[in-house]
Write a protein that holds these residues in place. Structure first.
Motif, short mmCIF file in Angstrom:
data_model
loop_
_atom_site.label_atom_id
_atom_site.label_comp_id
_atom_site.label_asym_id
_atom_site.label_seq_id
_atom_site.Cartn_x
_atom_site.Cartn_y
_atom_site.Cartn_z
N LEU A 65 0.83 -1.19 0.00
CA LEU A 65 0.00 0.00 0.00
C LEU A 65 0.88 1.25 0.00
CD1 LEU A 65 -3.01 0.64 -0.05
CD2 LEU A 65 -2.97 0.79 2.44
N SER A 66 1.97 1.20 0.73
CA SER A 66 2.91 2.33 0.77
C SER A 66 3.54 2.55 -0.61
CB SER A 66 4.00 2.07 1.80
OG SER A 66 3.46 1.91 3.09
N LEU A 67 3.96 1.45 -1.25
CA LEU A 67 4.56 1.55 -2.59
C LEU A 67 3.55 2.07 -3.60
CD1 LEU A 67 6.68 -1.74 -2.74
CD2 LEU A 67 7.51 0.60 -2.50
N ALA A 68 2.28 1.66 -3.45
CA ALA A 68 1.24 2.14 -4.35
C ALA A 68 1.07 3.64 -4.20
CB ALA A 68 -0.08 1.43 -4.05
N MET A 69 1.12 4.13 -2.97
CA MET A 69 1.00 5.57 -2.73
C MET A 69 2.19 6.31 -3.34
SD MET A 69 -0.96 7.84 -1.46
CE MET A 69 -0.90 9.58 -1.04
N VAL A 70 3.37 5.74 -3.24
CA VAL A 70 4.56 6.36 -3.83
C VAL A 70 4.41 6.44 -5.35
CG1 VAL A 70 7.04 6.08 -4.26
CG2 VAL A 70 6.11 5.68 -1.97
N LEU A 71 3.89 5.38 -5.97
CA LEU A 71 3.68 5.38 -7.42
C LEU A 71 2.65 6.41 -7.83
CD1 LEU A 71 3.76 1.55 -8.25
CD2 LEU A 71 5.49 3.27 -8.79
N VAL A 72 1.62 6.60 -7.01
CA VAL A 72 0.61 7.63 -7.29
C VAL A 72 1.25 9.01 -7.27
CG1 VAL A 72 -1.45 8.78 -6.38
CG2 VAL A 72 -1.36 6.29 -6.48
N ILE A 73 2.11 9.23 -6.28
CA ILE A 73 2.83 10.51 -6.18
C ILE A 73 3.69 10.73 -7.41
CG2 ILE A 73 4.66 11.72 -4.92
CD1 ILE A 73 3.57 10.43 -2.35
N LEU A 74 4.43 9.71 -7.82
CA LEU A 74 5.31 9.83 -8.97
C LEU A 74 4.53 10.05 -10.26
CD1 LEU A 74 7.94 7.03 -8.20
CD2 LEU A 74 8.20 9.49 -7.91
N TYR A 75 3.40 9.38 -10.39
CA TYR A 75 2.59 9.55 -11.60
C TYR A 75 2.05 10.97 -11.69
CZ TYR A 75 -1.18 9.09 -14.97
OH TYR A 75 -2.01 9.27 -16.05
N LEU A 97 9.61 7.84 -15.95
CA LEU A 97 10.80 7.03 -15.75
C LEU A 97 11.91 7.83 -15.06
CD1 LEU A 97 11.02 5.07 -19.14
CD2 LEU A 97 10.35 4.18 -16.90
N ALA A 98 12.04 9.09 -15.44
CA ALA A 98 13.06 9.95 -14.82
C ALA A 98 12.80 10.10 -13.33
CB ALA A 98 13.08 11.32 -15.50
N LEU A 99 11.55 10.35 -12.96
CA LEU A 99 11.21 10.51 -11.56
C LEU A 99 11.29 9.19 -10.80
CD1 LEU A 99 10.26 13.32 -12.54
CD2 LEU A 99 8.30 13.09 -11.03
N LEU A 100 10.91 8.11 -11.46
CA LEU A 100 10.95 6.79 -10.83
C LEU A 100 12.38 6.40 -10.48
CD1 LEU A 100 9.44 4.19 -9.99
CD2 LEU A 100 9.81 3.35 -12.33
N VAL A 101 13.29 6.59 -11.43
CA VAL A 101 14.69 6.22 -11.20
C VAL A 101 15.34 7.13 -10.17
CG1 VAL A 101 16.98 6.08 -12.25
CG2 VAL A 101 14.98 5.22 -13.50
N SER A 102 15.17 8.45 -10.33
CA SER A 102 15.82 9.39 -9.42
C SER A 102 15.29 9.27 -8.00
CB SER A 102 15.64 10.82 -9.93
OG SER A 102 14.27 11.17 -10.01
N THR A 103 13.97 9.20 -7.86
CA THR A 103 13.37 9.08 -6.53
C THR A 103 13.64 7.71 -5.93
OG1 THR A 103 11.60 10.63 -7.13
CG2 THR A 103 11.21 9.22 -5.22
N GLY A 104 13.48 6.68 -6.74
CA GLY A 104 13.68 5.31 -6.25
C GLY A 104 15.11 5.07 -5.79
N LEU A 105 16.07 5.53 -6.57
CA LEU A 105 17.47 5.32 -6.22
C LEU A 105 17.84 6.09 -4.95
CD1 LEU A 105 20.18 4.08 -6.99
CD2 LEU A 105 20.65 6.10 -8.40
N THR A 106 17.43 7.34 -4.87
CA THR A 106 17.73 8.15 -3.68
C THR A 106 17.05 7.58 -2.45
OG1 THR A 106 17.84 10.12 -5.09
CG2 THR A 106 17.67 10.47 -2.72
N LEU A 107 15.79 7.18 -2.60
CA LEU A 107 15.04 6.61 -1.48
C LEU A 107 15.66 5.29 -1.03
CD1 LEU A 107 12.45 7.30 0.13
CD2 LEU A 107 11.21 5.79 -1.41
#
Length: 254
Positions: A65-75, A97-107
């Protein structure tokens, strides 16, 4: 620890300042009155809805559920960034993809290092902070890129006619676009503490945390924002510049 409370009276009194802004817009004929009113309405409605959603997610404390919320934010962030791209050939997949990679890697680095825990109350706010700053960087890069392609169209065509590749013909534009996207975060890092006390540090101080300890968290925030915005600007720009050309390496963005 200091208790911070904002009651309805406080909100009403602060809202009078918004009315002042609307009055100035009306008097000076800035054409922003409706925009301000809409911004206020959306702020109230969106924050109330998000508040209840986050309350539920925090109580459930479910990883998926947390990951789903993160994906909603990124979208949502990628959608806003894509709207700022004047290029008619734009594709929303690229900023996502740019936000997914940058946010995901930093997080991921923050969680792996133990700086934050993988719990909703920490992962979701940090993701929102990273995504919002990366979104702004991508939006600035897109606008800069379109302006530069428009202003330097003839130069790009000349380079292509002389046998230059698409990347080589766009290299200067690409660099300037990335630089434009990163610049606000770099400027903010230069003045943090001297001009502004940003959100993380101010929030901790409000909560009663010693300012010296709050500084360490703010340093972490500035490092992660520099990382996320840099990666997002680079990735988004490298995806985007190719959309200004056809498959036959012809300039086409009108």
């Amino acid at each position: 620890m200091t208790n911070v409370s904002v009651d309805n009276l406080s909100l009403v009194l602060i809202f009078t300042l918004v009315l002042v802004a609307m009055g100035i817009s009306q008097k000076e004929k800035l054409g922003l009155t409706k925009d301000i009113a809409m911004a206020v309405l959306r702020t109230v409605v969106q924050l109330i809805l998000v508040g209840y959603v986050l309350q539920f997610i925090f109580q459930v404390s479910n990883v998926f559920l947390s990951l789903a919320m993160v994906l909603v934010i990124l979208y949502n962030a990628s959608s806003q960034a894509n709207k700022r791209n004047p290029n008619p050939n734009k594709k929303q997949l690229y900023p996502f993809l740019a936000l997914l990679v940058s946010t995901g890697l930093t997080l991921g680095i923050l969680v792996a290092s133990g700086a934050i825990q993988f719990i909703p109350s920490q992962v979701i706010p940090i993701s929102g902070m990273l995504a919002s700053n990366a979104m702004a960087a991508v939006g600035l890069s897109y606008r800069s890129m379109h302006r530069l392609f428009t202003d330097n169209r003839q130069q790009v065509l000349e380079k292509l006619s002389l046998g230059a590749s698409v990347k080589l013909a766009s290299q200067d534009i690409l660099r300037e676009s990335i630089r434009t996207g990163m610049q606000p975060t770099i400027d903010s890092a230069k003045t943090v503490g001297l001009v502004s006390l940003p959100g993380m540090m101010s929030g901790l101080i409000f909560a009663g945390v010693d300012p010296v300890h709050a500084i360490r968290y703010q340093i972490m925030v500035m490092f992660m924002l520099l990382s996320a915005t840099s990666l997002a600007a680079v990735i988004a720009s490298y995806f985007a510049y190719r959309t200004y050309f056809t498959s036959k390496a012809q300039l086409d963005f009108e």
